[in-house]
Every structure is written in C-alpha cells, then in structure tokens.
Design a protein around this motif. Structure first.
Motif, PDB file in Angstrom:
ATOM      1  N   GLY A  43      41.575  64.876  80.086  1.00 20.41           N
ATOM      2  CA  GLY A  43      40.598  65.910  80.422  1.00 20.41           C
ATOM      3  C   GLY A  43      39.221  65.726  79.820  1.00 20.41           C
ATOM      4  O   GLY A  43      38.410  66.665  79.829  1.00 20.41           O
ATOM      5  N   PHE A  44      38.928  64.528  79.313  1.00 28.31           N
ATOM      6  CA  PHE A  44      37.611  64.320  78.699  1.00 28.31           C
ATOM      7  C   PHE A  44      36.471  64.430  79.710  1.00 28.31           C
ATOM      8  O   PHE A  44      35.347  64.776  79.345  1.00 28.31           O
ATOM      9  CB  PHE A  44      37.552  62.953  78.003  1.00 28.31           C
ATOM     10  N   ASP A  45      36.754  64.112  80.983  1.00 30.10           N
ATOM     11  CA  ASP A  45      35.698  64.190  81.991  1.00 30.10           C
ATOM     12  C   ASP A  45      35.267  65.625  82.255  1.00 30.10           C
ATOM     13  O   ASP A  45      34.219  65.870  82.857  1.00 30.10           O
ATOM     14  CB  ASP A  45      36.158  63.542  83.301  1.00 30.10           C
ATOM     15  N   LYS A  46      36.047  66.585  81.800  1.00 28.07           N
ATOM     16  CA  LYS A  46      35.719  67.997  82.005  1.00 28.07           C
ATOM     17  C   LYS A  46      34.992  68.602  80.799  1.00 28.07           C
ATOM     18  O   LYS A  46      34.484  69.721  80.875  1.00 28.07           O
ATOM     19  CB  LYS A  46      37.002  68.806  82.252  1.00 28.07           C
ATOM     20  N   LYS A  47      34.937  67.891  79.706  1.00 24.39           N
ATOM     21  CA  LYS A  47      34.288  68.420  78.507  1.00 24.39           C
ATOM     22  C   LYS A  47      32.768  68.414  78.686  1.00 24.39           C
ATOM     23  O   LYS A  47      32.185  67.406  79.098  1.00 24.39           O
ATOM     24  CB  LYS A  47      34.666  67.590  77.278  1.00 24.39           C
ATOM     25  N   PRO A  48      32.086  69.528  78.383  1.00 26.61           N
ATOM     26  CA  PRO A  48      30.631  69.625  78.590  1.00 26.61           C
ATOM     27  C   PRO A  48      29.854  68.525  77.858  1.00 26.61           C
ATOM     28  O   PRO A  48      28.904  67.961  78.415  1.00 26.61           O
ATOM     29  CB  PRO A  48      30.286  71.013  78.023  1.00 26.61           C
ATOM     30  N   GLU A  49      30.257  68.221  76.620  1.00 24.52           N
ATOM     31  CA  GLU A  49      29.497  67.218  75.878  1.00 24.52           C
ATOM     32  C   GLU A  49      29.638  65.831  76.503  1.00 24.52           C
ATOM     33  O   GLU A  49      28.708  65.019  76.475  1.00 24.52           O
ATOM     34  CB  GLU A  49      29.925  67.183  74.405  1.00 24.52           C
TER      35      GLU A  49
END
Length: 266
Positions: free
Chosen positions: A86-92
């Motif tokens: 889910g890193f692609d969904k993290k804002p940063e």
C-alpha cells in the motif's frame, strides 16, 4: 551482474528518460520487454535505460542488455511488493512520485530547448572577446595586510616606510588565506579582487606599497606590488567548449526566469 555496470544503470535510470528520443509508433509504445508475475515491463522503459547508458558512452552489447533486463526485473519485483504493502497510496510517497514525474518532464523539456536553441560560434566569439577585455593584459603578484580600522592601516604604512617587512607585519592581518604566507596573494588578475583593491594595486609601481589605506567591504588594506607579467589566456579554440557551456546554462536560466515572470501565481 557486474557491480559497476549495475551502479551505472541505477544512476542512468534517474536521468535517462529526459534525454531519450520519443518513439513515434504506437506499436513500439505498447511493446513488452519482459513480464514479471504477469505484469508487463514496457520496452520503452528498457529503451530509456539503454539510451541513458549510450549518452554516457556505454556501447550497446549483450552484457548491457542482460544487465538492463536484470535491473528492470528487480525494480518490477520491488515495485509490486511496495504496491502490495500500500505504499503507492501513502500521501508522502505520492508526493515523491509527483516530484519525480515533474523532474522527468522538466528534463525532457529543457533537453529539447537546448537542442533547438544551440549556442552559435558568433556568440562564443563575442563572449571570449568580452572576457579578454575584462581581464586585461596583465597579472599582478601582490601582498597585502587587512585590518579593521584605518588607523591600524596607517600605522602599518609608517612601519613599512621605516623599513619593516610586510611579510613580518602580515601576521596581524585579518585575512586568514594570506596571513600565514606573509600576505602573499600569488599571481592574479585584477578582476579577481574587489574594485577598490584592484584600482589601488594596478596604480602601484613594482616594489611600492599603498601610502594611503585602501577601504573595501572587508576592511582596510595595505597593498604591496611585487611584480607584474603578461597575462596568457587560452586560445578561443581551447576555451570554446567551456564558454559554450556557460552561455548555454545562462540561456536556459534566462528562459526559466522569463517563464517564471509570466506565470500567474495566486
């Protein structure tokens, strides 16, 4: 994989896309280079990496293509794992992706701008002549002592008039770059110094010192001129590459500044 080659690929990957020629045909755009866990790696991605290596002088070879294959597979494997987490969904992370995308687009745009706005030989020649005129025809070898107050400089001048050596008096100079060398500034062109210093130095005769303190933004100077010699500049053919690069950078910066000035920012 050869570690040196893989390191070069890692560096090239970050900058190669902006320098890669666009592939016009739709078929080329949709071609697959490899498939990892059912996910296609576009051939365009491999072309970008190979083009980046070619721009750095790396010849196309089976070893290079094997290294490109391995690098892109590694990247795809890691990307898939990152997406699973889910890193692609993290804002940063999205912010970093946006910045990376901007960097590629900017690189492509500026590369095209440079290609379509080359520096001419006439521009290089004009710049060369202006630099030569600014530098003049002489180099100067001087010593100096820098102090905070005018009275201190006057006291140094009186000591020099009585026979004191500037090398000995320089130990009290505020200039850390020259005080340990007896105030020696080495051979330099007047353009290397602030205008008040240059103006006073160039009026001196060899072996003479300024009998009036010289004021600059750094403090008060006492200057002694040891020698002069003819300034030898590289010929225009030798300097052409460096001057052309500087002019190109200046031209690009002006273009960026012009675009920025026209931009409406709320």
């Amino acid at each position: 994989m050869n570690r040196t080659l893989r390191h070069a690929l890692l560096l090239a990957f970050a900058v190669s896309v902006g320098a890669t020629p666009a592939l016009a045909q739709k078929k080329a755009e949709s071609a697959t280079f490899a498939t990892v866990n059912g996910k296609a790696i576009p051939k365009l991605r491999a072309d970008a990496l190979i083009a980046g290596q070619a721009a750095q002088g790396q010849p196309d070879s089976p070893e290079l293509r094997k290294a490109v294959m391995e690098e892109l597979v590694r990247r795809e494997v890691l990307t898939q794992e990152s997406i699973k987490k889910g890193f692609d969904k993290k804002p940063e992370v999205q912010g970093q992706i946006d910045l990376a995308r901007q960097g590629v687009l900017i690189g492509a745009y500026l590369n095209e701008y440079v290609r379509t706005h080359p520096v001419t030989d006439d521009q290089v020649k004009k710049e060369y002549e202006e630099i030569r005129a600014k530098l003049g025809s002489k180099e100067y070898k001087a010593r100096h002592i820098l102090v905070e107050k005018e009275d201190e400089a006057k006291a140094i001048i009186e000591k020099l008039k009585k026979g004191a050596k500037i090398e000995d008096l320089a130990k009290d100079s505020k200039d850390p770059g020259s005080k340990e060398r007896g105030g020696d500034l080495g051979w330099a062109n007047p353009a290397s110094f602030v205008p008040p210093f240059s103006a006073a130095m160039t009026k001196l005769e060899k072996g003479k010192f300024t009998e009036t303190p010289v004021k600059s933004d750094f403090g008060w100077h006492v200057i002694l001129l040891e020698d002069t010699r003819e300034l030898k500049l590289p010929g225009i053919d030798e300097a052409k590459g460096q001057i052309g690069q500087q002019l190109q950078q200046r031209q690009v910066q002006k273009h960026i500044d012009d675009l920025r000035a026209k931009a409406k920012v709320d």
